[in-house]
Design an enzyme around this catalytic site. Sequence first.
Site, PDB file in Angstrom:
ATOM      1  N   ASP A   1       5.830  20.853   4.367  1.00  0.00           N
ATOM      2  CA  ASP A   1       4.509  21.221   3.872  1.00  0.00           C
ATOM      3  C   ASP A   1       3.536  21.458   5.017  1.00  0.00           C
ATOM      4  O   ASP A   1       2.526  22.155   4.844  1.00  0.00           O
ATOM      5  CB  ASP A   1       3.969  20.160   2.904  1.00  0.00           C
ATOM      6  CG  ASP A   1       4.043  18.743   3.445  1.00  0.00           C
ATOM      7  OD1 ASP A   1       4.577  18.538   4.552  1.00  0.00           O
ATOM      8  OD2 ASP A   1       3.567  17.818   2.747  1.00  0.00           O
TER       9      ASP A   1
ATOM     10  N   CYS B   1       2.552   9.989   7.579  1.00  0.00           N
ATOM     11  CA  CYS B   1       2.665   9.788   9.010  1.00  0.00           C
ATOM     12  C   CYS B   1       1.374   9.160   9.505  1.00  0.00           C
ATOM     13  O   CYS B   1       0.600   8.608   8.739  1.00  0.00           O
ATOM     14  CB  CYS B   1       2.900  11.120   9.721  1.00  0.00           C
ATOM     15  SG  CYS B   1       4.308  12.079   9.078  1.00  0.00           S
TER      16      CYS B   1
ATOM     17  N   SER C   1       2.639   4.564  -7.385  1.00  0.00           N
ATOM     18  CA  SER C   1       1.884   3.424  -7.902  1.00  0.00           C
ATOM     19  C   SER C   1       0.987   3.869  -9.054  1.00  0.00           C
ATOM     20  O   SER C   1       0.761   5.067  -9.253  1.00  0.00           O
ATOM     21  CB  SER C   1       1.027   2.786  -6.798  1.00  0.00           C
ATOM     22  OG  SER C   1      -0.189   3.487  -6.635  1.00  0.00           O
ATOM     23  N   GLY C   2       0.456   2.892  -9.782  1.00  0.00           N
ATOM     24  CA  GLY C   2      -0.424   3.173 -10.909  1.00  0.00           C
ATOM     25  C   GLY C   2      -1.890   2.999 -10.590  1.00  0.00           C
ATOM     26  O   GLY C   2      -2.706   2.863 -11.512  1.00  0.00           O
TER      27      GLY C   2
ATOM     28  N   ILE D   1       6.776  -8.133  -7.801  1.00  0.00           N
ATOM     29  CA  ILE D   1       6.666  -9.436  -7.162  1.00  0.00           C
ATOM     30  C   ILE D   1       6.274 -10.454  -8.227  1.00  0.00           C
ATOM     31  O   ILE D   1       5.375 -10.211  -9.031  1.00  0.00           O
ATOM     32  CB  ILE D   1       5.603  -9.420  -6.050  1.00  0.00           C
ATOM     33  CG1 ILE D   1       6.099  -8.635  -4.846  1.00  0.00           C
ATOM     34  CG2 ILE D   1       5.216 -10.825  -5.628  1.00  0.00           C
ATOM     35  CD1 ILE D   1       7.211  -9.314  -4.073  1.00  0.00           C
TER      36      ILE D   1
END
Length: 649
Positions: free
Chosen positions: A107, A2, A381-382, A308
């Site tokens: 949470d 958020c 993501s890595g 991409i």
Amino acid sequence: MCGFAGFWGYSGFLAVNAQETATRMGNAILHRGPDNAGIWCDDAVQIALVHRRLSILDLSPAGHQPMVSHAGRYVISFNGEIYNHMALRQELECRLISQHGWNGHSDTETLLAGFDAWGIEKTLNHAVGMFALAVWDRKTRELTLARDRLGEKPLYYGWQGQGSQKAFLFGSELSSLRCHPSFRAAINRDALALFMRHSCVGGVNSIYSGIHKLAPGHLLTLSTASSEPVLKEWWSAAKVAERGVTQPFQGSAEEAVSSLEILLRNAIGQQMVADVPLGAFLSGGIDSSTVVALMQIEAARPVKTFSIGFYEADYNEAVHAKAVALHLGTDHTELYVTPEKALSAIPYLPTLYSEPFADSSQIPTFLVSQLAKKYVTVSLSGDAGDELFCGYTRYQMTSNWWSKLSRLPRHLRQLIGVIVTAIPPTVFNQMSAFLRMARAGEKLHKGAALLSNQSVTDLYRGMVSHWSDSKNVVLGSNEPSSLSTDSLPRLDRLSDVEYMMLLDMLSYLPDDILTKVDRAAMGVSLETRVPFLDHRVVEFAWSIPIQYKLRQGVTKWPLRQILYRHVPQALIDRPKMGFGVPIDKWLRGPLREWAESLLSETRLRNEGFFQPDLIRRKWNEHLSGRRNWQDDLWNTLMFQAWLEHNRRN
């Protein structure tokens, strides 16, 4: 995921304006939370919290923020995710909740219950997650700001205004703070010099005077007793690194790999919990492929993956990502981007980033985020694999260079530098294939200028800098001390390579990589999660001996071994390719007119931020092809574009 903002105007800001001001501040970050909005005000102490919600967990009204704790003491506005919050609930139920039950399964509610039971700092130490938050303690009348351990989520703060209009402002993005009537948009020239050197405004600085970033792993407390905020480090990456090196993992390399895989699978499993569609970015490199391979093991159906592609072969990893996706059986989506499509993203960049930001991989990051958002609301993501497992080739290169250069007298090194810089970069560029180095001329000239450095640390800092004379190019500036310059204490037990890794984890990772991903993704209302930054993974990674991470010249050896268990080695082993775009060519081609308008000598002189002669010289050398100044020029252009956008809005 958020966004939030707020202000404490206890010096006399009129309460009648609180709701209207809070609403404007929230609307400025609508992209961070398009699903819901909330405002909480206490007129008696003139404090306001505003929240914009991107619903991920507990989509019901029970997850609405700002939220008040069951005991009524704490009010929170929270950005992020606590991945172990259900486990925390089990610990809390017998202590606190049995008397009134839970309202929902968010949470946020778990955090508040923890605050009631344990206090704020202890709860954060129990939490596994990414977050930035603001908490008002109604009992003590104290405001607490907190940021996660590694800096995944942003948080700005500072005093603005004078007299009765003086207010303490805070929020996820500077765009919110700009909406407050007390805000004064005075450019911090010292921070601008830092930006020109590193392509981002690093450390605790911001582009605006009087506004700061809360450092990762820190708490800030402000009370009615004092107008000066009190800062406290509640988690230290530097201490984690030093402890890991001094108390290393005692097992074999193979045992380290197995232990790491267990930790990663647990972290990824927790981060795959969401009440909305979830997927992952997949470049086809080691880090993202490892994350996706372990996700696919945990998933009951094919994981949605996104890549991409570029038609320029030197910048295209999509073919490798597709091969990995086919082998793992993911639900893969790829988008090949034309230069026109990539260029069309550039006007949006100043709107995405709260302050100037110039890592050119921001363009493909934004485009892959746009693609993923069409199908999912959360993407893993890595990121951080390079910093934790010695992935950047610059670590070895700098260490190897220094081991040779340090044997030479300084005056001889300086002479070598003079000889190298006397040869035009274009000559070396023609030898790039032989030298096995892209942009060989620019890199050798840059390296030659650093030959007089007195330590490997100074050499490395120079290697990762752009405008080396940044305080000269930014008029009236004095570049501030930062982790990227000179304020990190030397940790003697760390090797040179480990020291460079730590420096990147403390600066380049939060200031550049995580900033780039957070703003690009949140610009399209997409939450990103980074499994490698689970603090338990970070702590274990630092305990793995460097000879396991960098084994016989092979980088990221532990991650490779995990990945080879799930993906054929032939699909992975290839030269590392950056996630970039051909800025150098575009500036001489389709971007030339746009750049020329932003870099005109008249404009630069009238605005008064830069030394026009230095910029125009590099611009002309770049256009002629004599030099490739893409990084220095891109930094300048991104500030100019950001300045133009913010003066219009």
